[in-house]
Design an enzyme around this catalytic site. Structure first.
Site, PDB file in Angstrom:
ATOM      1  CB  CYS A  32      -8.357 -27.835  28.173  1.00 46.71           C
ATOM      2  SG  CYS A  32      -7.536 -28.753  26.850  1.00 46.71           S
ATOM      3  CB  CYS A  45      -8.461 -32.897  28.440  1.00 51.37           C
ATOM      4  SG  CYS A  45      -7.755 -31.564  29.404  1.00 51.37           S
ATOM      5  CB  CYS A 102      -4.755 -27.415  29.160  1.00 58.47           C
ATOM      6  SG  CYS A 102      -5.253 -29.031  29.742  1.00 58.47           S
ATOM      7  CG  ASP A 121      -2.105  -0.920   1.080  1.00 62.39           C
ATOM      8  OD1 ASP A 121      -2.300  -1.408  -0.050  1.00 62.39           O
ATOM      9  OD2 ASP A 121      -2.804  -1.169   2.071  1.00 62.39           O
ATOM     10  CD  GLU A 166      23.522  -5.986  -3.572  1.00 64.01           C
ATOM     11  OE1 GLU A 166      24.400  -5.817  -4.441  1.00 64.01           O
ATOM     12  OE2 GLU A 166      23.535  -5.460  -2.449  1.00 64.01           O
ATOM     13  CE1 TYR A 178      22.736  -1.358   1.721  1.00 64.66           C
ATOM     14  CE2 TYR A 178      21.973  -3.395   2.732  1.00 64.66           C
ATOM     15  CZ  TYR A 178      21.888  -2.023   2.586  1.00 64.66           C
ATOM     16  OH  TYR A 178      20.962  -1.318   3.301  1.00 64.66           O
ATOM     17  CG  ASP A 214      11.673  -6.338   4.777  1.00 59.60           C
ATOM     18  OD1 ASP A 214      11.867  -5.122   4.951  1.00 59.60           O
ATOM     19  OD2 ASP A 214      10.549  -6.856   4.824  1.00 59.60           O
ATOM     20  CE  LYS A 224      14.570  -2.284  -1.217  1.00 61.88           C
ATOM     21  NZ  LYS A 224      14.063  -2.289   0.151  1.00 61.88           N
ATOM     22  CE  LYS A 238      10.330  -2.591  -2.019  1.00 58.66           C
ATOM     23  NZ  LYS A 238       9.243  -1.906  -1.597  1.00 58.66           N
ATOM     24  CB  CYS A 296      -4.530 -32.574  28.313  1.00 60.37           C
ATOM     25  SG  CYS A 296      -4.972 -31.625  26.846  1.00 60.37           S
TER      26      CYS A 296
HETATM   27  S1  IVH Z   1      21.905  -0.205  -1.748  1.00 58.65           S
HETATM   28  C1  IVH Z   1      22.313   4.519  -2.356  1.00 58.65           C
HETATM   29  N1  IVH Z   1      21.491  -2.753  -1.421  1.00 58.65           N
HETATM   30  O1  IVH Z   1      16.741  -0.769   0.843  1.00 58.65           O
HETATM   31  C2  IVH Z   1      21.433   3.401  -1.894  1.00 58.65           C
HETATM   32  N2  IVH Z   1      20.069  -1.244  -0.254  1.00 58.65           N
HETATM   33  O2  IVH Z   1      14.697   0.913  -0.308  1.00 58.65           O
HETATM   34  C3  IVH Z   1      22.211   2.314  -1.274  1.00 58.65           C
HETATM   35  N3  IVH Z   1      18.445  -2.360   1.201  1.00 58.65           N
HETATM   36  O3  IVH Z   1      17.898   2.241   2.203  1.00 58.65           O
HETATM   37  C4  IVH Z   1      21.349   1.193  -0.892  1.00 58.65           C
HETATM   38  N4  IVH Z   1      19.069  -4.412   0.767  1.00 58.65           N
HETATM   39  O4  IVH Z   1      18.071   0.076   3.621  1.00 58.65           O
HETATM   40  C5  IVH Z   1      21.082  -1.516  -1.095  1.00 58.65           C
HETATM   41  N5  IVH Z   1      21.296  -5.041  -1.162  1.00 58.65           N
HETATM   42  C6  IVH Z   1      20.897  -3.816  -0.859  1.00 58.65           C
HETATM   43  C7  IVH Z   1      19.844  -3.592   0.033  1.00 58.65           C
HETATM   44  C8  IVH Z   1      19.446  -2.281   0.309  1.00 58.65           C
HETATM   45  C9  IVH Z   1      18.238  -3.660   1.460  1.00 58.65           C
HETATM   46  C10 IVH Z   1      17.645  -1.266   1.783  1.00 58.65           C
HETATM   47  C11 IVH Z   1      18.431  -0.078   2.279  1.00 58.65           C
HETATM   48  C12 IVH Z   1      17.920   1.074   1.473  1.00 58.65           C
HETATM   49  C13 IVH Z   1      16.549   0.581   1.120  1.00 58.65           C
HETATM   50  C14 IVH Z   1      16.003   1.308  -0.065  1.00 58.65           C
END
Ligand code: IVH
Length: 721
Positions: free
Chosen positions: A444, A447, A462, A60, A141, A251, A145, A143, A339, A468
């Protein structure tokens, strides 16, 4: 890219019909819409970044940001001074000292489909004046979370760690970062000034563990690993962070006194050599086709990674080209985040069922109208506990804005990797007429025993014990599980069937199966699904486990609070089973030398100790254990030959960097000499070995008056200098 995006209104339940396509908006409508989006995104940002409690889904949020950008593109004159497209994150909260980043911490532009990626490549080529056929390599690579962190090293020593904050000013979380194992205190062969940037995150297993511990303690239950990581890093008390298993992937970088390499990949490899964790799924890709292929490969592996990722990041590999491409206001031109589709979905809560666990805990399970969440059909999800349904945490504080969940409600389901799906939110605007509050049972359902909630316990339990059936069968399932007896051919399904038919009522019965069903009237080989061979194999597999290591047996008993690591630790301390049961008898009044000895074990706290002693003191439970061990040969833990060892029986903590050996080597050597190696300093620590760059642990040792020596001192002590 979609032309019209779905934008939730102020309630989260707008219908599609309410949304006006951007290209048909009048100027007045656009102005109102931009104001509304700025307010909504501002609220969402504050909830996500400052309070670690998101109020809307990532999908969202992305949709609102996209819509905002689309309206601004059509009506550039209406762009607001506080436009959400100019903002990253949220202003830092007041509790931490502020850090102004030497180089701004930026965000990434987002892509949602394959076409966005070919457009990204085309845009870059155009900017650089490269022909379509000219070679151009990208890194791809995962991303991660989590939340981003910037680590500043000067002369190879960690001097500061800061969160992103609003991109310019973040929070100083240095003390907390020092408690993270993946973050070295000291690095070698680094430029004089080096800011390493990356993501702090929590693995699924550690997240589940943390929530279980939080539940037991009546603490806050985190909605997902990202919130747990953020809540853990942003603790004013770093001893709390130390107890939270955080990890870090490097990274990127910020301020630098000298370049790390010529390419993105080269720079990351260099960070890896310095001792940072870098992501193994980083690949070099020649153009969009290879980028998309790697995206799909990562997407396929997503569920098995053990940590949350929400997409793939592509970066131009050549750093000189990155330099030419530069930045827009908040995002680099040379990178983009592709994403994954959201792992959130809305569906109807049809019913709430109660499951009774091994320790008697009553857990509410949501029965849902099946819905696809991130490619997997989900029809059940956890609702955690009684308070969670009511919109409260166990301290009575509101969660989800205090919204109670009714049966019949429209609920949001969250799922990540192999984490159990959970009900994350409820849409009150869509509550149907027939929806009813859920009345939590006090009996419960399995039992009929009373189910009580002790003070301070988030969970109702329980009181039926082994009468049980649910508790009995869950205990049996745990008993045969992988880390416990792990009997080939006897899994959860078989145990359930044998229990139902009265063949096995308790663990000891497993070891008399052959006597009872190997010959005679009723035989295993004649059961449906079994035959001569599988029956013989099972009896043999059971016989194999009559010899069992002490630690496994203790863990298999499924005593509340006593996990695998603690079981093995206890086994190492007592060595032999008889010695241990004698000690439990000696500690039965929670007092005296045996009680103190138990409490003195690293990793054994009072709650676990009480649970353990109580299990062995309760007559019926002890009788069951003794019936079981009569069939077993419990293997003693071989004690290392520690004669003459100056550190035998001592609890040692290594901190800072070691120069003459790796951490793993130091730990193995110390353990071979009979020492216990612990990750954190407490009053139970006997010795701290502090290398250069040691931070909070060395300080804590000094505060507690624990003896602290350096690496050479340690080698001299153990006779290896
Ligand atoms: S590079 C200049 N690489 O995603 C930007 N960011 O949505 C450098 N993140 O702020 C970020 N994995 O917190 C990069 N492999 C990855 C990442 C990554 C997660 C996060 C990071 C960034 C956010 C942007």
């Amino acid at each position: 890219m979609q032309g019209v995006v779905i934008c939730p209104g102020s309630g989260s339940g707008d219908d599609l019909d309410d949304i006006i396509a951007v290209d048909t908006l009048s100027e007045d409508q656009a102005r109102d819409e931009l104001a509304r989006l700025a307010a909504l995104l501002g609220d969402a940002n504050r909830a996500y970044h400052s309070k670690d409690a998101p109020e809307i889904s990532d999908a969202d949020y992305d949709a609102m940001k996209q819509r905002n950008a689309a309206i601004e593109a059509r009506f550039p004159a209406l762009k607001r001074d506080d436009s959400p497209s100019e903002q990253v994150g949220a202003t830092p909260s007041d509790g931490f000292a502020k850090v102004t980043h030497a180089v701004r911490m930026l965000s990434l532009g987002n892509a949602f489909d394959d076409e966005d990626i070919t457009e990204f490549d085309t845009r870059i080529r155009k900017y650089l004046g490269l022909e379509a056929a000219a070679p151009l390599t990208y890194t791809a690579e995962p991303k991660i979370d989590g939340l981003s962190l910037s680590l500043r090293y000067e002369q190879g020593i960690l001097v500061q760690a800061a969160t992103r904050g609003d991109g310019s000013v973040g929070e100083n979380v240095t003390a907390n970062a020092r408690t993270i194992d993946d973050i070295p205190e000291r690095i070698s062969e680094a430029p004089e000034v080096l800011e390493v940037r990356g993501e702090v995150y929590m693995s699924h297993a550690d997240f589940e563990d943390l929530n279980a511990r939080q539940g037991e303690r009546g603490g806050k239950i985190f909605a997902n690993p990202r919130n747990a990581a953020a809540g853990s890093l942003r603790q004013l008390d770093s001893t709390i962070t130390r107890d939270r298993p955080l990890r870090f992937f490097a990274y990127a970088w910020g301020d630098l006194s000298a370049p790390l390499a010529d390419t993105q990949k080269g720079a990351i490899d260099r960070l890896a050599k310095m001792g940072f964790s870098t992501n193994q799924l980083t690949a070099l890709c020649d153009g969009p086709n290879e980028m998309l292929a790697h995206y799909r490969e990562i997407e396929q592996k997503r569920a098995t990674l053990g940590y949350d990722i929400d997409g793939v990041v592509y970066k131009v590999n050549d750093l000189a080209l990155q330099g030419r491409l530069g930045f827009r206001s908040t995002t680099p031109r040379w990178a983009i985040a592709h994403k994954f589709p959201a792992e959130l979905a809305w569906t109807r809560l049809e019913a709430i069922d109660i499951q009774v666990g091994r320790t008697g805990a009553l857990s509410p399970v949501a029965r849902l109208t099946p819905v696809t969440v991130g490619g997997v059909v989900v029809s059940n999800a956890t609702l955690h506990n009684e308070d969670y349904i009511k919109g409260l945490d166990s301290k009575g504080n509101q969660i989800r804005g205090g919204k109670e969940i009714y049966v019949g409600d429209w609920v949001q389901v969250y799922r990540a990797g192999d984490v159990i799906p959970k009900v994350a939110d409820v849409d009150l605007a869509k509550r149907p007429d027939g929806a009813t509050p859920y009345e939590y049972p006090t009996i419960c359902p399995e039992c009929g025993s009373e189910a009580i909630r002790e003070e301070g316990d988030a969970v109702r339990r329980c009181t039926g014990g082994l009468i049980c059936p649910a508790q009995a069968v869950e205990k049996l399932k745990h008993f045969v599980s992988r880390a416990a007896f792990d009997i080939e051919g006897l899994g959860a399904k078989q145990v359930e069937q044998f229990y139902r038919d009265g063949w096995i009522a308790e663990p000891a019965d497993i070891f008399t199966l052959r006597d009872r069903y190997g010959s005679g009237m009723q035989q295993l080989k004649n059961r449906e699904g079994w035959g001569e061979k599988s029956a013989t194999n099972l009896f043999e597999a059971i016989d194999e486990k009559r010899n069992i290591p002490f630690g496994r047996l203790l863990f298999a008993l499924g005593i509340r609070h006593v996990g695998e690591a603690a079981s093995n630790m206890i086994a190492r301390v007592y060595g032999a089973w008889d010695e241990f049961t004698g000690a439990m008898d000696g500690a039965a009044d929670f007092d005296g030398a045996e009680w103190e000895r138990l409490l003195g074990i690293d990793g054994v706290g009072e709650v676990m100790a009480r649970s353990l002693v109580t299990a062995f003191a309760q007559e019926h439970e002890r009788a069951g254990i003794d019936r079981l061990t009569a069939h077993l040969n419990v293997e003693e833990v071989e004690q290392p030959d520690t004669e003459g060892s100056p550190v035998a029986g001592k609890t040692v903590v290594f901190t800072g960097s070691l120069e003459k050996m790796t951490r793993a080597e130091a730990k193995a050597r110390a353990e071979a000499l009979g020492a216990k190696v612990s990750g954190s300093v407490s009053a139970k620590t006997d010795l701290v070995v502090a290398g250069p760059g040691a931070g909070s642990k060395a300080k804590k040792a000094a505060d507690l008056g624990v003896e602290t020596i350096d690496e050479d001192g340690w080698l001299a002590l153990i006779g290896d200098a």
